[in-house]
Design an enzyme around this catalytic site. Structure first.
Site, PDB file in Angstrom:
ATOM      1  N   TYR A 109       0.855  -1.197   0.000  1.00  0.00           N
ATOM      2  CA  TYR A 109       0.000   0.000   0.000  1.00  0.00           C
ATOM      3  C   TYR A 109       0.881   1.233   0.000  1.00  0.00           C
ATOM      4  O   TYR A 109       1.878   1.307   0.722  1.00  0.00           O
ATOM      5  CB  TYR A 109      -0.907   0.014   1.241  1.00  0.00           C
ATOM      6  CG  TYR A 109      -1.766   1.257   1.360  1.00  0.00           C
ATOM      7  CD1 TYR A 109      -3.049   1.299   0.833  1.00  0.00           C
ATOM      8  CD2 TYR A 109      -1.282   2.406   2.003  1.00  0.00           C
ATOM      9  CE1 TYR A 109      -3.831   2.441   0.941  1.00  0.00           C
ATOM     10  CE2 TYR A 109      -2.054   3.547   2.104  1.00  0.00           C
ATOM     11  CZ  TYR A 109      -3.330   3.557   1.573  1.00  0.00           C
ATOM     12  OH  TYR A 109      -4.089   4.690   1.663  1.00  0.00           O
ATOM     13  N   GLU A 197      -3.652   7.512  -4.047  1.00  0.00           N
ATOM     14  CA  GLU A 197      -3.622   6.233  -3.334  1.00  0.00           C
ATOM     15  C   GLU A 197      -3.361   5.116  -4.325  1.00  0.00           C
ATOM     16  O   GLU A 197      -4.105   4.959  -5.301  1.00  0.00           O
ATOM     17  CB  GLU A 197      -4.940   5.997  -2.602  1.00  0.00           C
ATOM     18  CG  GLU A 197      -4.952   4.725  -1.766  1.00  0.00           C
ATOM     19  CD  GLU A 197      -6.257   4.544  -1.018  1.00  0.00           C
ATOM     20  OE1 GLU A 197      -6.227   4.417   0.212  1.00  0.00           O
ATOM     21  OE2 GLU A 197      -7.316   4.536  -1.688  1.00  0.00           O
TER      22      GLU A 197
END
Length: 388
Positions: A109, A197
């Site tokens: 991530y 993101e």
């Protein structure tokens, strides 16, 4: 402002961010043609909506032939996709994005966002890719690492190395990660983004870093500097009431309650929603008409409130400073007459020309319930809702 995944990847690719090659399809035939053009043995078909959780909802499918791509498109296009972020109504899928399937060794991530406390951009990373970062923060907060970026220096080499080490990257990967982080930071700053993101950022079987998904949102207040980004807006992905509110420069956010709120001032609007909940009600929206509102904008705001079929009572809470109470009252009266008001209307007004504003409401012939103060108005709105 949010954009689709395919738009985000195209934008990030211009800054040197490693993203897979892909093609957009808006029909089953285009999906079949896209499969053939990609020339990969396995292709991922992704529904393009402004919401996460697409994979769990069946919005991401792997196909191995053009006919399978066509079938996947037929199953997705024009139909609602319901995820944990869309609500029960879902979002209609109007576009698909096809890209070659990757041989994934690890999922990570990575995100860039604004750290309000540090007043700088921060890079957030985790070894738990593919999961909602909120779940990771709740269950395994130690697996999240972050670095605040000095705006004068950008992503410093030591910061990139520390993040790469925390992610377990080895051999040539820290250098690739450093280049990726720098490219993402340039994209963030140059486009006035609010969030970038990458979830997941994958390490392929060959050891390469690839951005398998991308979510980008922008600061609406900076869009005047980026007309090319403004053109990427998809009104079909936004609440129609919020789109209409933007036409009049109204700050409107759709909520799930049944008491419509019209207030001038963001702080007062937040306090109004809080006090409605305190008395047992549920606000249907956040609506700040702003300090420079005129009668037309007030009428538009009132019309947007009453167009919501869930609204069963309306609370108008106005402090007339820059905006005069008489002008706001006139806007309310005009809008109420246009939409043929049929729900209880509670008004609390104080400030400039308040006596004239109250006279306008009193002489309008509307059934207006007057609140003596904010608490009294909220209480009366909840009571009127129960009796409606």
């Amino acid at each position: 402002m949010n954009i689709h995944e395919f738009q985000a990847k195209e934008l990030l690719g211009r800054f040197g961010v490693p993203v897979p090659a892909g093609r957009v399809a808006q029909s089953p035939q285009q999906a079949a043609e896209a499969f053939a053009m990609l020339g990969a043995p396995r292709v991922v078909v992704k529904a393009q909506i402004h919401a996460g959780g697409r994979g769990k909802a069946g919005g991401i499918r792997i196909v191995e032939t053009a006919e399978q791509a066509r079938a996947a498109a037929e199953a997705l296009l024009g139909k609602p996709l319901v995820t944990h972020q869309t609500g029960p109504q879902g979002r209609i899928v109007r576009r698909l994005y096809l890209e070659p399937a990757q041989e994934v060794a690890r999922e990570l991530y990575l995100a860039l966002t604004v750290d309000r406390r540090a007043e700088s951009v921060a890079i957030v990373a985790s070894t738990e890719g593919g999961m909602e970062i909120e779940q990771v923060a709740a269950a395994n907060p130690e697996r999240i690492v972050s670095e605040v970026i000095d705006p004068l220096l950008g992503v410093a080499p030591f910061q990139a190395r520390e993040l790469a080490a925390a992610l377990g990257l080895r051999e040539h990967q820290p250098g690739a990660f450093s280049r990726l982080a720098g490219a993402l930071y340039r994209a963030f700053v140059d486009t006035d983004a609010g969030l970038i993101e990458i979830n997941p950022l994958v390490v392929t079987a060959g050891g390469a870093l690839v951005c398998l998904d991308a979510k980008v949102s922008f600061d609406d207040n900076a869009l005047f500097r980026h007309p090319e980004i403004r053109e990427l807006r998809d009104p079909g992905e936004e609440d129609p009431a919020e789109v209409e509110a933007q036409r009049y420069n109204l700050n409107y956010v759709h909520l799930d309650g049944n008491i419509g709120c019209m207030v001038n001032g963001a702080g007062l609007a937040m306090a109004t929603m809080d006090i409605i909940k305190y008395y047992g009600g549920e606000p249907a929206n956040f609506l700040d008409v702003g300090g420079g509102a005129n009668a037309e904008r007030v009428a538009a705001a009132f019309g947007i409130l009453l167009a919501d079929s869930r609204v069963r009572a309306v609370l108008v809470n106005i402090f007339g400073g820059i905006v005069r109470c008489d002008m706001l009252a006139q806007g309310v009266v005009e809008a109420a007459r246009q939409v043929k008001l049929s729900v209880p209307l509670v008004v609390r007004m104080e400030g400039t020309n308040v006596a004239e504003g109250r006279r306008i409401l009193r002489d309008s012939g509307l059934n207006v319930i007057t609140g003596s103060d904010m608490a009294d108005a909220a209480r009366r709105a909840v009571e009127a809702l129960k009796q409606a």
